[in-house]
Structure formats: structure tokens, C-alpha cells
Design an enzyme around this catalytic site. Structure first.
Site, short mmCIF file in Angstrom:
data_model
loop_
_atom_site.label_atom_id
_atom_site.label_comp_id
_atom_site.label_asym_id
_atom_site.label_seq_id
_atom_site.Cartn_x
_atom_site.Cartn_y
_atom_site.Cartn_z
N ASP A 45 -2.34 -3.27 6.24
CA ASP A 45 -3.58 -2.48 6.79
C ASP A 45 -4.51 -1.96 5.44
OD1 ASP A 45 -2.31 -0.26 6.09
OD2 ASP A 45 -2.48 0.72 7.68
N SER A 46 -4.01 -2.51 4.51
CA SER A 46 -4.73 -2.50 3.03
C SER A 46 -6.17 -3.04 3.20
CB SER A 46 -4.32 -2.54 1.91
OG SER A 46 -3.36 -3.92 2.14
N ASP A 84 1.65 -4.98 9.51
CA ASP A 84 1.18 -3.42 9.40
C ASP A 84 0.95 -2.78 11.05
OD1 ASP A 84 2.08 -1.54 7.43
OD2 ASP A 84 0.41 -2.26 6.24
N LYS A 114 5.81 -3.17 10.09
CA LYS A 114 5.83 -1.90 9.21
C LYS A 114 5.17 -0.78 9.55
CE LYS A 114 3.82 -1.62 4.98
NZ LYS A 114 2.95 -0.38 5.14
N GLU A 116 4.50 3.60 9.02
CA GLU A 116 4.42 4.68 7.96
C GLU A 116 5.01 5.95 8.54
OE1 GLU A 116 0.55 5.47 6.45
OE2 GLU A 116 0.39 3.16 5.69
N GLU A 183 6.22 4.32 -1.62
CA GLU A 183 4.91 4.24 -2.31
C GLU A 183 4.66 5.38 -3.02
OE1 GLU A 183 1.64 2.80 0.11
OE2 GLU A 183 0.16 3.03 -1.65
O1 KIV Z 1 -1.10 -2.07 3.57
C1 KIV Z 1 -0.49 -2.19 2.65
O2 KIV Z 1 -1.11 -3.28 1.87
C2 KIV Z 1 0.60 -1.55 2.16
C3 KIV Z 1 1.35 -1.86 0.88
C4 KIV Z 1 0.48 -1.09 -0.13
C5 KIV Z 1 2.89 -1.75 0.87
O3 KIV Z 1 1.32 -0.78 3.08
#
Ligand code: KIV
Length: 281
Positions: A45-46, A84, A114, A116, A183
Site C-alpha cells: 500500500d506504499s 497488502d 499482508k 499490519e 519495519e
Molecule cells: O507497503 C509497503 O510497501 C510495505 C513494505 C514497506 C514492507 O509494507
């Protein structure tokens, strides 16, 4: 090369072979990283920051994640694909979390998701895993909690906070996570966490003691000349190179140098051309 699965990653940890993970958001980058043998592609989600230009990852929606996941999955052949779960897609209830995780797999063609959070997400993690979707955990600096954390700051700096992260790692593994991202935390802490769990641990800003490393691909490529945090190594200065290419293009068009004869057609063009580059074609 053989398809990378969650079993491959587990075996790599057992054999002490380091795992590489990069973010990818589109078909072109996914194909390039996949062909380089990067074991895991993360549709992070970056993308809210590096693609959409927001200051945080918070505005990213499920529909946007599904869209980018599907683009990455279209060209990646061997890498393990992780999508994500965006902010708001798994916090409200385990039922909603399962529904959204299933979308990333069914519509986005991801092989894992993934999310958080630590022990407080044990129930959500186990419900998603029970639905048949592998879950990668993510603790330490969790960007979706940026306002709660008071900024993008190093985590686990006191003994008490370090212990909480260690117990979170064990809790998410117990809940069913097959791997974990750490992280922004001190290197000694992430090394201790990596030794204390049997799932593969992938670090970013977490030192060399993890089982693998991940970077946001735009950072690795140096797309933003003004962004050089301590934890990033820029393997290219692509931002500078891209700007330079645009300047040269502008200069050549203004001076009538592009297109030259070799880039132009005559009336007897022999066969159809392919418009635009399609990765892999
Ligand atoms: O969203 C993302 O790119 C991430 C990485 C920094 C692990 O969660």
C-alpha cells in the site's frame, strides 16, 4: 525457475538462505523483478505514496489494491505474490477482513495477503488463514498507524517496547502467519525476533539479522532524488536519469531532431506495428 511458494520461503529460512522481496505495482516492474529471480513481490500500500503521491498510505482503497495486484500478477511467473490489505479493510471485523483478503486472491490473483498489527489482530489473522489465504504479518513501524505512532519513527527502543514487539511476533505466528515483516527497529531486536520464530522474517530498516530484506522498488531505483533515508540503498539514480531523458526529448523535439527519418513511416510501411511496450511481448 520453480514457482516460489510459502514452503520455498520456509525452506530458505531453514537453510539460512536470505530471502529478497521488492514492491511492485504494475506489470512492467513485476516482470523485470520476477525475471531477476526476486523471490517475493509485494503489492504494497506504499503505492499510495510512491504512485498516488499521498503523504501516507491511508487513502488507498481495496479497489485500487485489487487493480494493482491484478496488473502485477499478469506478468509475474515465479515470484510469490503478496498483496497488502489497505487501511480500513481488516480493522472493523474478522468477517470483513476475510471478505477483503479473498478479493485480493480471487480478483487480484495474489497468493497471500499482508496486514499490519500484532497480538490484537490474532483473531483476524486466524480467520483469514482458516479461509485458505496465507497471511504475512507486519510489526514495528506500521505505516497505517502513523498518527497513533506520532510519525514514521524507529520502534522498539525501550526494553518494554522491544518485549512487546517480541511477543507480538510470537502471537502472530501462533495465530497462523507464515512470514513477518519487521519495519524500522534496532538491528539487535529484529535479529532476536528472527531467531525466536520459525516463520521467515523480512526486514526493512531493521538491520541484517532478518531472514530476508524488502525495499520499496522506487527507493531502490532512486526515483526520488530528494529522498535518501538511512535504511535505503539506491542501486540506481533513475529519477535523475528519467528527468534527463525527458529534457533531452524536449530539446530534440524543439530543435526538430526527433523524430528523425528512421523513426518515421513512408506510405509503404510493410507490416502492422505493435503500439506501446507490453511486458513479455
Ligand atoms: O507497503 C509497503 O510497501 C510495505 C513494505 C514497506 C514492507 O509494507
Amino acid at each position: 525457475m520453480k514457482k516460489v511458494t510459502i514452503n520455498t520461503l520456509r525452506k530458505m529460512k531453514q537453510a539460512g538462505e536470505r530471502i529478497t522481496m521488492l514492491t511492485a505495482y504494475d506489470a512492467t516492474f513485476a516482470r523485470l523483478f520476477d525475471s531477476a529471480g526476486i523471490e517475493v513481490l509485494l503489492v504494497g500500500d506504499s503505492l499510495g505514496m510512491v504512485i498516488q503521491g499521498h503523504g501516507t498510505t491511508l487513502p488507498v482503497t481495496m479497489d485500487q489494491m485489487v487493480y494493482h495486484c491484478a496488473n502485477v500478477a499478469r506478468t509475474a511467473e515465479t515470484a510469490h505474490l503478496v498483496g497488502d490489505m489497505p487501511f480500513g479493510s481488516y480493522q472493523a471485523s474478522p468477517e470483513e477482513a476475510v471478505k477483503n483478503a479473498v478479493r485480493l486472491v480471487a480478483e487480484g490473483h495474489m497468493e497471500a495477503v499482508k496486514l499490519e498489527g500484532g497480538a490484537e489482530y490474532a483473531e483476524v489473522i486466524s480467520r483469514i488463514v482458516r479461509a485458505g489465504v496465507p497471511v504475512m504479518g507486519h510489526i514495528g513501524l506500521t505505516p497505517q498507524s502513523v498518527h497513533k505512532l506520532g510519525g514514521y519513527v524507529l520502534q522498539g527502543r525501550t526494553e518494554q517496547k522491544a518485549q512487546k514487539l517480541l511477543s507480538d511476533a510470537k502471537a502472530v505466528e501462533e495465530a497462523g502467519c507464515y512470514s513477518l515483516v519487521l519495519e524500522m527497529m534496532p538491528a539487535e531486536l529484529s535479529a532476536e525476533i528472527s531467531r525466536s520464530v520459525s516463520m521467515p522474517v523480512i526486514g526493512i530498516g531493521a538491520g541484517a539479522g532478518c531472514d530476508g530484506q524488502v525495499l520499496v522498488c522506487y527507493d531502490l531505483l532512486g526515483m526520488n532524488p530528494d529522498f535518501s533515508p538511512r535504511f535505503v540503498k539506491k542501486y540506481l539514480e533513475l529519477g535523475v536519469a528519467i528527468r534527463d531523458a525527458a529534457l533531452r526529448f524536449k530539446d530534440e523535439v524543439k530543435h526538430g531532431e526527433f523524430p528523425a527519418a528512421e523513426h518515421s513511416f513512408t506510405a509503404e510501411a510493410p507490416k502492422p506495428v505493435q503500439l506501446y511496450s507490453v511486458p513479455g511481448k
